[in-house]
Design an enzyme around this catalytic site. Structure first.
Site, PDB file in Angstrom:
ATOM      1  CG  HIS A 233      59.510  18.051 -29.953  1.00 25.13           C
ATOM      2  ND1 HIS A 233      59.038  16.772 -30.138  1.00 25.13           N
ATOM      3  CD2 HIS A 233      58.471  18.770 -29.425  1.00 25.13           C
ATOM      4  CE1 HIS A 233      57.768  16.722 -29.759  1.00 25.13           C
ATOM      5  NE2 HIS A 233      57.401  17.914 -29.326  1.00 25.13           N
TER       6      HIS A 233
ATOM      7  CG  ASP B 139      54.020  17.207 -28.158  1.00 23.25           C
ATOM      8  OD1 ASP B 139      52.998  17.426 -27.476  1.00 23.25           O
ATOM      9  OD2 ASP B 139      54.868  18.077 -28.416  1.00 23.25           O
TER      10      ASP B 139
ATOM     11  CB  SER C 261      59.362  15.894 -33.111  1.00 28.07           C
ATOM     12  OG  SER C 261      60.406  15.511 -32.227  1.00 28.07           O
ATOM     13  CB  THR C 262      62.553  13.034 -35.352  1.00 26.53           C
ATOM     14  OG1 THR C 262      62.576  12.853 -33.937  1.00 26.53           O
ATOM     15  CG2 THR C 262      63.825  12.477 -35.965  1.00 26.53           C
TER      16      THR C 262
ATOM     17  CG  MET D 260      60.043   9.309 -31.486  1.00 30.02           C
ATOM     18  SD  MET D 260      61.712   8.943 -30.900  1.00 30.02           S
ATOM     19  CE  MET D 260      62.151  10.481 -30.071  1.00 30.02           C
TER      20      MET D 260
END
Length: 349
Positions: free
Chosen positions: A195, A291, A169-170, A288
C-alpha cells in the site's frame, strides 16, 4: 484513553490544518504543536505523546535528524509528512528505515474533497500508529553480502514456472526489504503489492533494487514476468497477473479501490488464484486492516502454500491476523525466518 498527538511542522498552515483535524476527533488529543526540532524535543519530554506527525523538511534540524535522535532517546510512533517529490520520496524511505511507522504525502489544498479525504487518511494513520509495535531499526548492509554456498539451489522448473506473491501495508517497506535482501538472485518471479500512493513506488522499487540481489522494478502493463526479477505494483494501480500462452504477464488497472486500497493485495491474490494456482507461494506481511485475507483464502483453496508474518515481528498485525483468522495460512513465521522458510519450501518443489 485518548491518543496524545504532537504535530511538528515548520509551516503554520500545516500545523493549523493538522491541529484542527486532530482536535475534531474524540479519540485523539492534540498535546502540542512545534515549529522546529528544538520545540519538539521540549514538548516530547513534557507531554510524552503517543504519536508524532513529523515534517521531513524543517529549518535548523531536519526531520530525519530529529527522528534519529528521538528513536534512540525515546522510541515513539511517528507518521512522516512527506513532500511528493523524488527527493521527498528518498527521505521518506530513509525515515522508515530509521523507525518511523508510516508516512503520508502533504495534502492538496485546492479542493474541499481533497482535504476531507486527507483528514480521513491522516486520522486513520495516527490511530494505527498508536497501536504499532515500535521495532528497533535494522542496519542494512550495502552492498549485500554473497549468498552462502549452503543455501539450497532451486530447480530450473521452479524458477520458470513458479511465482512468489507478497502483500504488505504499514511497516511493509522495511519488511519487504528484509525478505528480498536475504533471498538469492536465482528466484522465481516475485510480485509485490505494498500500500503506497502514486509517486513513491518507483523510488521504493529503486531502493529495493539497490539493496538486494534480485532485480526490482516498478511493474509495467503488459510486461512478461522473468525469473530473478521482482515487480512492485505502481501507486494508484491494481496489479494483476494474467497467463498468456506459457508466460505470465502484468495487467495494471485503475478499477475501484478494494478494502480502501489501490493497489490492493486482494486484487493481486485473487487474480493469481484464477490464473496461476497452485504454482505460487504467497506471503502476507505487516499491515493495517484486512486487505489480502480474502485473496489468501482463494489461493489457499487452490492448493497454494501460504505464509504470514507473526505478531511479534509485525509493526501492525492487522493483515496477517485476518488471514490467519480465515485459516488461510500454512505457516506463521517471524520476519527473520521468513526468507529461509520460503527458500526451503521452494527447494522442495
Amino acid at each position: 484513553m485518548t491518543i496524545k498527538v504532537l504535530v511538528v511542522d515548520d509551516s503554520a498552515l500545516m500545523r493549523s490544518l493538522l491541529g484542527k483535524m486532530i482536535e475534531a476527533d474524540p479519540e485523539l488529543s492534540l498535546v502540542g504543536q512545534a515549529a522546529d526540532a528544538y520545540e519538539a524535543k521540549d514538548m516530547v519530554n513534557k507531554f510524552r505523546p503517543d504519536v508524532i506527525t513529523l515534517d521531513i523538511e524543517m529549518p535548523k534540524v531536519d526531520g530525519l535528524t530529529f527522528l534519529d535522535r528521538l528513536m534512540k532517546a525515546r522510541p515513539t510512533a511517528v507518521v512522516m509528512i512527506s513532500s511528493l517529490t523524488e527527493q521527498g520520496a528518498d527521505a521518506t524511505f530513509n525515515a522508515l528505515a530509521l523507525g518511523a511507522v508510516d508516512f503520508i504525502p502533504k495534502p492538496k489544498l485546492d479542493s474541499p474533497q481533497g482535504i476531507h479525504d486527507y483528514q480521513d487518511l491522516i486520522l486513520d494513520k495516527i490511530k494505527s500508529a498508536a497501536k504499532a509495535n515500535i521495532i528497533k531499526p535494522q542496519k542494512f548492509v550495502e552492498p549485500v553480502r554473497p549468498v552462502s554456498s549452503k543455501r539450497p539451489v532451486l530447480a530450473n522448473t521452479t524458477l520458470t514456472q513458479h511465482l512468489v506473491a507478497i502483500g504488505a501495508s504499514t511497516g511493509g517497506t522495511e519488511a519487504i526489504l528484509y525478505v528480498l535482501q536475504h533471498l538469492p538472485a536465482a528466484m522465481p518471479p516475485i510480485v509485490i503489492t505494498q500500500h503506497m500512493p502514486a509517486g513513491f513506488t518507483r523510488t521504493f522499487a529503486e531502493r529495493l533494487n539497490r539493496l538486494s540481489r534480485i532485480t526490482v522494478k516498478e511493474a509495467e502493463h503488459g510486461e512478461r514476468l522473468l525469473p530473478s526479477y521482482a515487480y512492485v505494483a505502481p501507486g494508484d494501480h491494481h496489479l494483476e497477473i494474467i497467463k498468456v500462452g506459457g508466460s505470465y504477464k502484468v495487467k495494471l488497472t485503475q478499477d475501484e479501490k478494494v478494502s480502501g486500497h489501490r493497489p490492493s493485495v486482494d486484487v493481486m491474490f485473487n487474480a493469481l488464484a484464477q490464473c496461476a494456482a497452485p504454482n505460487i507461494s504467497a506471503m502476507i506481511l505487516t499491515g493495517m486492516g484486512k486487505d489480502g485475507a480474502e485473496g489468501m483464502v482463494a489461493l489457499h483453496q487452490k492448493g497454494v502454500t501460504t505464509f504470514a508474518q507473526d505478531e511479534q515481528s509485525c509493526v501492525v498485525f492487522g493483515m496477517p491476523r485476518e488471514a490467519i483468522k480465515c485459516r488461510a495460512v500454512d505457516y506463521v513465521v517471524e520476519l527473520s525466518q521468513m526468507p529461509s522458510k520460503l527458500i526451503n519450501h521452494l527447494s522442495s518443489l
